[in-house]
Design a protein around this motif. Sequence first.
Motif, PDB file in Angstrom:
ATOM      1  N   ASP A 136       7.187  -5.779   7.072  1.00  0.00           N
ATOM      2  CA  ASP A 136       7.261  -4.987   5.852  1.00  0.00           C
ATOM      3  C   ASP A 136       7.966  -5.817   4.783  1.00  0.00           C
ATOM      4  OD1 ASP A 136       7.627  -3.263   3.785  1.00  0.00           O
ATOM      5  OD2 ASP A 136       8.863  -1.821   4.886  1.00  0.00           O
ATOM      6  N   GLY A 137       7.168  -6.416   3.933  1.00  0.00           N
ATOM      7  CA  GLY A 137       7.702  -7.306   2.896  1.00  0.00           C
ATOM      8  C   GLY A 137       8.504  -6.584   1.825  1.00  0.00           C
ATOM      9  N   SER A 138       8.431  -5.239   1.784  1.00  0.00           N
ATOM     10  CA  SER A 138       9.268  -4.540   0.790  1.00  0.00           C
ATOM     11  C   SER A 138      10.743  -4.731   1.144  1.00  0.00           C
ATOM     12  CB  SER A 138       8.895  -3.056   0.696  1.00  0.00           C
ATOM     13  OG  SER A 138       9.424  -2.316   1.775  1.00  0.00           O
ATOM     14  N   ALA A 156       4.748  -2.430  -6.909  1.00  0.00           N
ATOM     15  CA  ALA A 156       5.881  -1.707  -6.340  1.00  0.00           C
ATOM     16  C   ALA A 156       6.278  -0.541  -7.249  1.00  0.00           C
ATOM     17  CB  ALA A 156       7.062  -2.659  -6.203  1.00  0.00           C
ATOM     18  N   PRO A 157       6.826   0.542  -6.673  1.00  0.00           N
ATOM     19  CA  PRO A 157       7.262   1.672  -7.505  1.00  0.00           C
ATOM     20  C   PRO A 157       8.474   1.286  -8.357  1.00  0.00           C
ATOM     21  CG  PRO A 157       7.807   2.055  -5.181  1.00  0.00           C
ATOM     22  CD  PRO A 157       6.999   0.795  -5.239  1.00  0.00           C
ATOM     23  N   VAL A 205      -3.158  -3.803  -5.907  1.00  0.00           N
ATOM     24  CA  VAL A 205      -3.118  -2.819  -4.819  1.00  0.00           C
ATOM     25  C   VAL A 205      -1.640  -2.465  -4.595  1.00  0.00           C
ATOM     26  CG1 VAL A 205      -5.241  -3.627  -3.684  1.00  0.00           C
ATOM     27  CG2 VAL A 205      -3.054  -4.619  -3.000  1.00  0.00           C
ATOM     28  N   PRO A 206      -1.359  -1.261  -4.044  1.00  0.00           N
ATOM     29  CA  PRO A 206       0.046  -0.857  -3.924  1.00  0.00           C
ATOM     30  C   PRO A 206       0.832  -1.580  -2.831  1.00  0.00           C
ATOM     31  CG  PRO A 206      -1.416   0.894  -3.169  1.00  0.00           C
ATOM     32  CD  PRO A 206      -2.299  -0.195  -3.675  1.00  0.00           C
ATOM     33  N   LEU A 207       2.126  -1.794  -3.113  1.00  0.00           N
ATOM     34  CA  LEU A 207       3.081  -2.206  -2.089  1.00  0.00           C
ATOM     35  C   LEU A 207       3.435  -0.921  -1.344  1.00  0.00           C
ATOM     36  CD1 LEU A 207       5.284  -4.430  -1.074  1.00  0.00           C
ATOM     37  CD2 LEU A 207       6.847  -3.176  -2.555  1.00  0.00           C
ATOM     38  N   VAL A 208       3.310  -0.961  -0.021  1.00  0.00           N
ATOM     39  CA  VAL A 208       3.724   0.205   0.767  1.00  0.00           C
ATOM     40  C   VAL A 208       4.994  -0.192   1.522  1.00  0.00           C
ATOM     41  CG1 VAL A 208       1.386   1.142   0.894  1.00  0.00           C
ATOM     42  CG2 VAL A 208       2.180  -0.395   2.672  1.00  0.00           C
ATOM     43  N   GLY A 212       8.355   0.729  -0.820  1.00  0.00           N
ATOM     44  CA  GLY A 212       7.066   0.747  -1.502  1.00  0.00           C
ATOM     45  C   GLY A 212       6.647   2.169  -1.855  1.00  0.00           C
ATOM     46  N   HIS A 213       5.353   2.347  -2.119  1.00  0.00           N
ATOM     47  CA  HIS A 213       4.831   3.672  -2.487  1.00  0.00           C
ATOM     48  C   HIS A 213       4.698   4.555  -1.257  1.00  0.00           C
ATOM     49  CE1 HIS A 213       3.980   2.924  -6.714  1.00  0.00           C
ATOM     50  NE2 HIS A 213       3.551   1.712  -6.370  1.00  0.00           N
TER      51      HIS A 213
END
Length: 213
Positions: A136-138, A156-157, A205-208, A212-213
Amino acid sequence: MNFKDKRIELVNKLKRERRIYTREIEKAFLETPREMFVPESLKNCAYIDTPLEIGNGQTISAPHMVAIMVEAFDLKKGLKVLEIGAGSGYHAAIVSKIVGEKGHVYTVERHESLVEFAKKNLKNAGITNVTVETGDGSEGLSKYAPYDRIYVTCAAPDIPSPLVDQLKDNGTLMIPVGKMICNLELIEKKGDKIVKKNLGGCAFVPLVGKYGH
Ligand code: SAH
């Protein structure tokens, strides 16, 4: 037209559009075969300046987006760089050419099949200074921290705090903030302060994940 000629034509287009204006960056694009970073069925589309599907609902970024990000990032030989979102490995490959053999790129990807895809593509392209990790890179990649530069290739949010923590002092973070449609932000770490600059609108595309989102 063969791939090499198509690559030269694409680089010339990016230069005309002022997306590429630095010699080192031009060289990195000319030396990186994008056709080796897309699925077999899309090889003929590799030199169209557009994102392409790479599986798991993810995309390889458009070449002009990679160009905008590397030109604005003050990359130098010998830097230690972290990428969040390896995808195909193409953006990491371009950065690896710019930081050179004395530099290194670590890249984190959450989809195991894309980790394998990126590793295979980088190996086939003969690139040895990129390390691909699953995770998980977040949350960054604490194992090899701190980094001179960190960049995120998904939206990212907000700015994940571990990414700022894992930057060296005077290091820089580049991150799209928003949901799909976002602002590309450049964050400089100055002691316990950060200086933010907005580089303009983009789509990712979103970061989860945890941050993330
Ligand atoms: N840099 C890539 C573009 C990849 S698209 C290239 O050059 O091809 C963004 C990638 O971020 C996707 O592969 C997606 O799976 C990944 N991603 C999204 N959230 C993530 C997270 N929390 N940790 C790691 N990777 C993530």
